[in-house]
Motif scaffolding. Structure first.
Motif, short mmCIF file in Angstrom:
data_model
loop_
_atom_site.label_atom_id
_atom_site.label_comp_id
_atom_site.label_asym_id
_atom_site.label_seq_id
_atom_site.Cartn_x
_atom_site.Cartn_y
_atom_site.Cartn_z
N TRP A 40 15.10 2.15 -2.11
CA TRP A 40 14.13 1.97 -1.03
C TRP A 40 13.86 0.49 -0.83
O TRP A 40 13.37 -0.18 -1.73
CB TRP A 40 12.83 2.70 -1.35
CG TRP A 40 12.97 4.18 -1.51
CD1 TRP A 40 13.13 4.86 -2.68
CD2 TRP A 40 12.99 5.17 -0.48
NE1 TRP A 40 13.23 6.21 -2.45
CE2 TRP A 40 13.14 6.43 -1.09
CE3 TRP A 40 12.86 5.11 0.91
CZ2 TRP A 40 13.18 7.62 -0.38
CZ3 TRP A 40 12.91 6.30 1.63
CH2 TRP A 40 13.08 7.53 0.99
N GLN A 41 14.22 -0.02 0.33
CA GLN A 41 13.96 -1.43 0.65
C GLN A 41 12.49 -1.58 1.03
O GLN A 41 12.04 -1.02 2.03
CB GLN A 41 14.85 -1.88 1.79
CG GLN A 41 14.61 -3.32 2.22
CD GLN A 41 15.47 -3.69 3.41
OE1 GLN A 41 16.29 -2.90 3.87
NE2 GLN A 41 15.26 -4.88 3.93
N PRO A 42 11.70 -2.31 0.23
CA PRO A 42 10.26 -2.41 0.52
C PRO A 42 9.97 -3.28 1.74
O PRO A 42 10.55 -4.35 1.90
CB PRO A 42 9.71 -3.05 -0.76
CG PRO A 42 10.85 -3.79 -1.37
CD PRO A 42 12.10 -3.05 -0.98
N VAL A 43 9.11 -2.78 2.58
CA VAL A 43 8.66 -3.53 3.77
C VAL A 43 7.14 -3.48 3.80
O VAL A 43 6.56 -2.39 3.85
CB VAL A 43 9.24 -2.93 5.07
CG1 VAL A 43 8.67 -3.65 6.27
CG2 VAL A 43 10.75 -2.99 5.07
N GLN A 44 6.51 -4.64 3.77
CA GLN A 44 5.04 -4.68 3.78
C GLN A 44 4.54 -4.79 5.22
O GLN A 44 5.10 -5.52 6.03
CB GLN A 44 4.55 -5.85 2.94
CG GLN A 44 4.83 -5.68 1.45
CD GLN A 44 4.27 -6.82 0.63
OE1 GLN A 44 4.31 -7.96 1.04
NE2 GLN A 44 3.73 -6.50 -0.55
N THR A 45 3.50 -4.06 5.51
CA THR A 45 2.93 -4.09 6.85
C THR A 45 1.45 -3.73 6.77
O THR A 45 0.95 -3.38 5.70
CB THR A 45 3.68 -3.13 7.81
OG1 THR A 45 3.21 -3.32 9.13
CG2 THR A 45 3.48 -1.68 7.39
N THR A 46 0.76 -3.82 7.89
CA THR A 46 -0.65 -3.40 7.93
C THR A 46 -0.79 -2.30 8.98
O THR A 46 -0.11 -2.32 10.01
CB THR A 46 -1.59 -4.57 8.30
OG1 THR A 46 -1.18 -5.13 9.56
CG2 THR A 46 -1.56 -5.63 7.22
N VAL A 47 -1.64 -1.35 8.69
CA VAL A 47 -1.88 -0.23 9.61
C VAL A 47 -3.38 0.00 9.74
O VAL A 47 -4.16 -0.32 8.84
CB VAL A 47 -1.19 1.07 9.12
CG1 VAL A 47 0.32 0.97 9.24
CG2 VAL A 47 -1.60 1.40 7.69
N SER A 48 -3.77 0.56 10.87
CA SER A 48 -5.20 0.77 11.13
C SER A 48 -5.77 1.93 10.32
O SER A 48 -6.97 1.98 10.06
CB SER A 48 -5.43 1.02 12.62
OG SER A 48 -4.67 2.13 13.06
N SER A 49 -4.90 2.87 9.94
CA SER A 49 -5.35 4.00 9.12
C SER A 49 -4.14 4.60 8.42
O SER A 49 -3.00 4.19 8.66
CB SER A 49 -6.05 5.06 9.97
OG SER A 49 -5.10 5.89 10.62
N LEU A 50 -4.39 5.60 7.58
CA LEU A 50 -3.31 6.25 6.84
C LEU A 50 -2.87 7.54 7.52
O LEU A 50 -2.19 8.37 6.91
CB LEU A 50 -3.77 6.53 5.40
CG LEU A 50 -4.19 5.29 4.60
CD1 LEU A 50 -4.69 5.68 3.22
CD2 LEU A 50 -3.02 4.29 4.48
N ARG A 51 -3.26 7.71 8.79
CA ARG A 51 -2.85 8.88 9.55
C ARG A 51 -1.33 8.93 9.70
O ARG A 51 -0.65 7.89 9.76
CB ARG A 51 -3.48 8.85 10.94
CG ARG A 51 -4.96 9.18 11.01
CD ARG A 51 -5.52 8.87 12.38
NE ARG A 51 -4.72 9.44 13.47
CZ ARG A 51 -5.16 10.37 14.32
NH1 ARG A 51 -6.40 10.82 14.23
NH2 ARG A 51 -4.38 10.82 15.30
#
Length: 258
Positions: free
Chosen positions: A172-183
């Motif tokens: 699994w190639q890790p990709v970091q990101t930000t999201v507004s919720s865990l929906r």
């Protein structure tokens, strides 16, 4: 029959009907019946539908010991199962590794692009730049004739014996990101790079699975370790939920199959 369906999701009804019909055929003809490749959820459903049925047994095999997707063989008690009964073919993709980089999603996309139903091929195996895939033997000639390109790269196929399958490194190639919720809709939107509106439609249409089970609720909350898949788009894994930003967004790490 309604008592059977109430234990499963509405969108699983068609698969359940297929399984029940296959079981009926084995009972009536007293002969084995080979099914397509099933994901872990479908394997679980089939086993639970058989329950304590003493007239029909089931075995699963996907071409390798560690296979995730497997063909199911339903058979009467007298039948002695052999590996060749599962009719699985193995191909290796030959391509100029020095000049081309392939990944799991590229290979999946090219197979789907042939017009094959997902049930007709099994796992995609990857290790150190090598790629192999397993396919129902009845589709082998068609695949050999038509599988000529992955992404923009021209490729060739070489049929292999099952014993020559590589031990796939599920990387699994890790990709970091930000999201507004865990929906779920937010996660799929971030992963597949699609609009929330389009993703919500896909989820409600039964095209999205969480841990191999269809989830049709866009507000479903994802947890660490969940494997998310979108039909035709491959899958990702929620590797970690890290912390929150000053703007109250979640920092997460998604894993994309290499």
């Amino acid at each position: 029959m309604s008592s059977i369906y109430q234990h499963f999701r509405p969108e699983e009804k068609e698969f359940i009907d297929d399984v029940l019909e296959s079981i009926r055929q084995v009972e009536e003809k007293y002969a084995p019946k080979l099914m397509d490749f099933l994901d872990p959820r479908e394997q679980q459903i089939l086993s639970s539908l058989l329950g304590k049925n003493t007239e029909v047994n089931v075995s699963f095999f996907g071409g390798t010991v560690q296979a995730e997707r497997k063909r199911a063989l339903l058979y009467p008690p007298y039948f002695s199962v052999q590996q060749e009964d599962f009719q699985v073919a193995l191909f290796e993709i030959l391509y100029p590794q020095k000049f081309v980089v392939l990944n799991h999603r590229d290979v999946l996309g090219s197979l789907m692009g042939l017009g094959l139903r997902r049930e007709k091929f099994g796992d995609i195996l990857a290790k150190e730049g090598r790629f192999q895939f397993l396919v129902a033997a009845e589709m082998a000639d068609f695949v050999k004739l038509n599988f000529r390109q992955v992404g923009k790269a021209s490729v060739q196929l070489e049929e292999k014996k099952l014993e020559e399958a590589i031990e796939s490194e599920e990387s699994w190639q890790p990709v970091q990101t930000t999201v507004s919720s865990l929906r779920l809709d937010v996660m799929i939107s971030a992963y597949a790079k699609l609009s929330r509106q389009k993703v919500q439609t896909m989820i409600k249409s039964g095209l999205v699975k969480v841990n191999w089970k269809v989830v049709d609720n866009p507000a479903f909350l994802c947890e660490e370790g969940d494997v998310l898949s979108v039909r035709g788009k491959g899958r990702c894994k929620l590797l970690s939920i890290d912390d929150k930003t000053k703007k109250e967004k979640w920092r997460i790490t998604l894993g994309l199959l290499k």
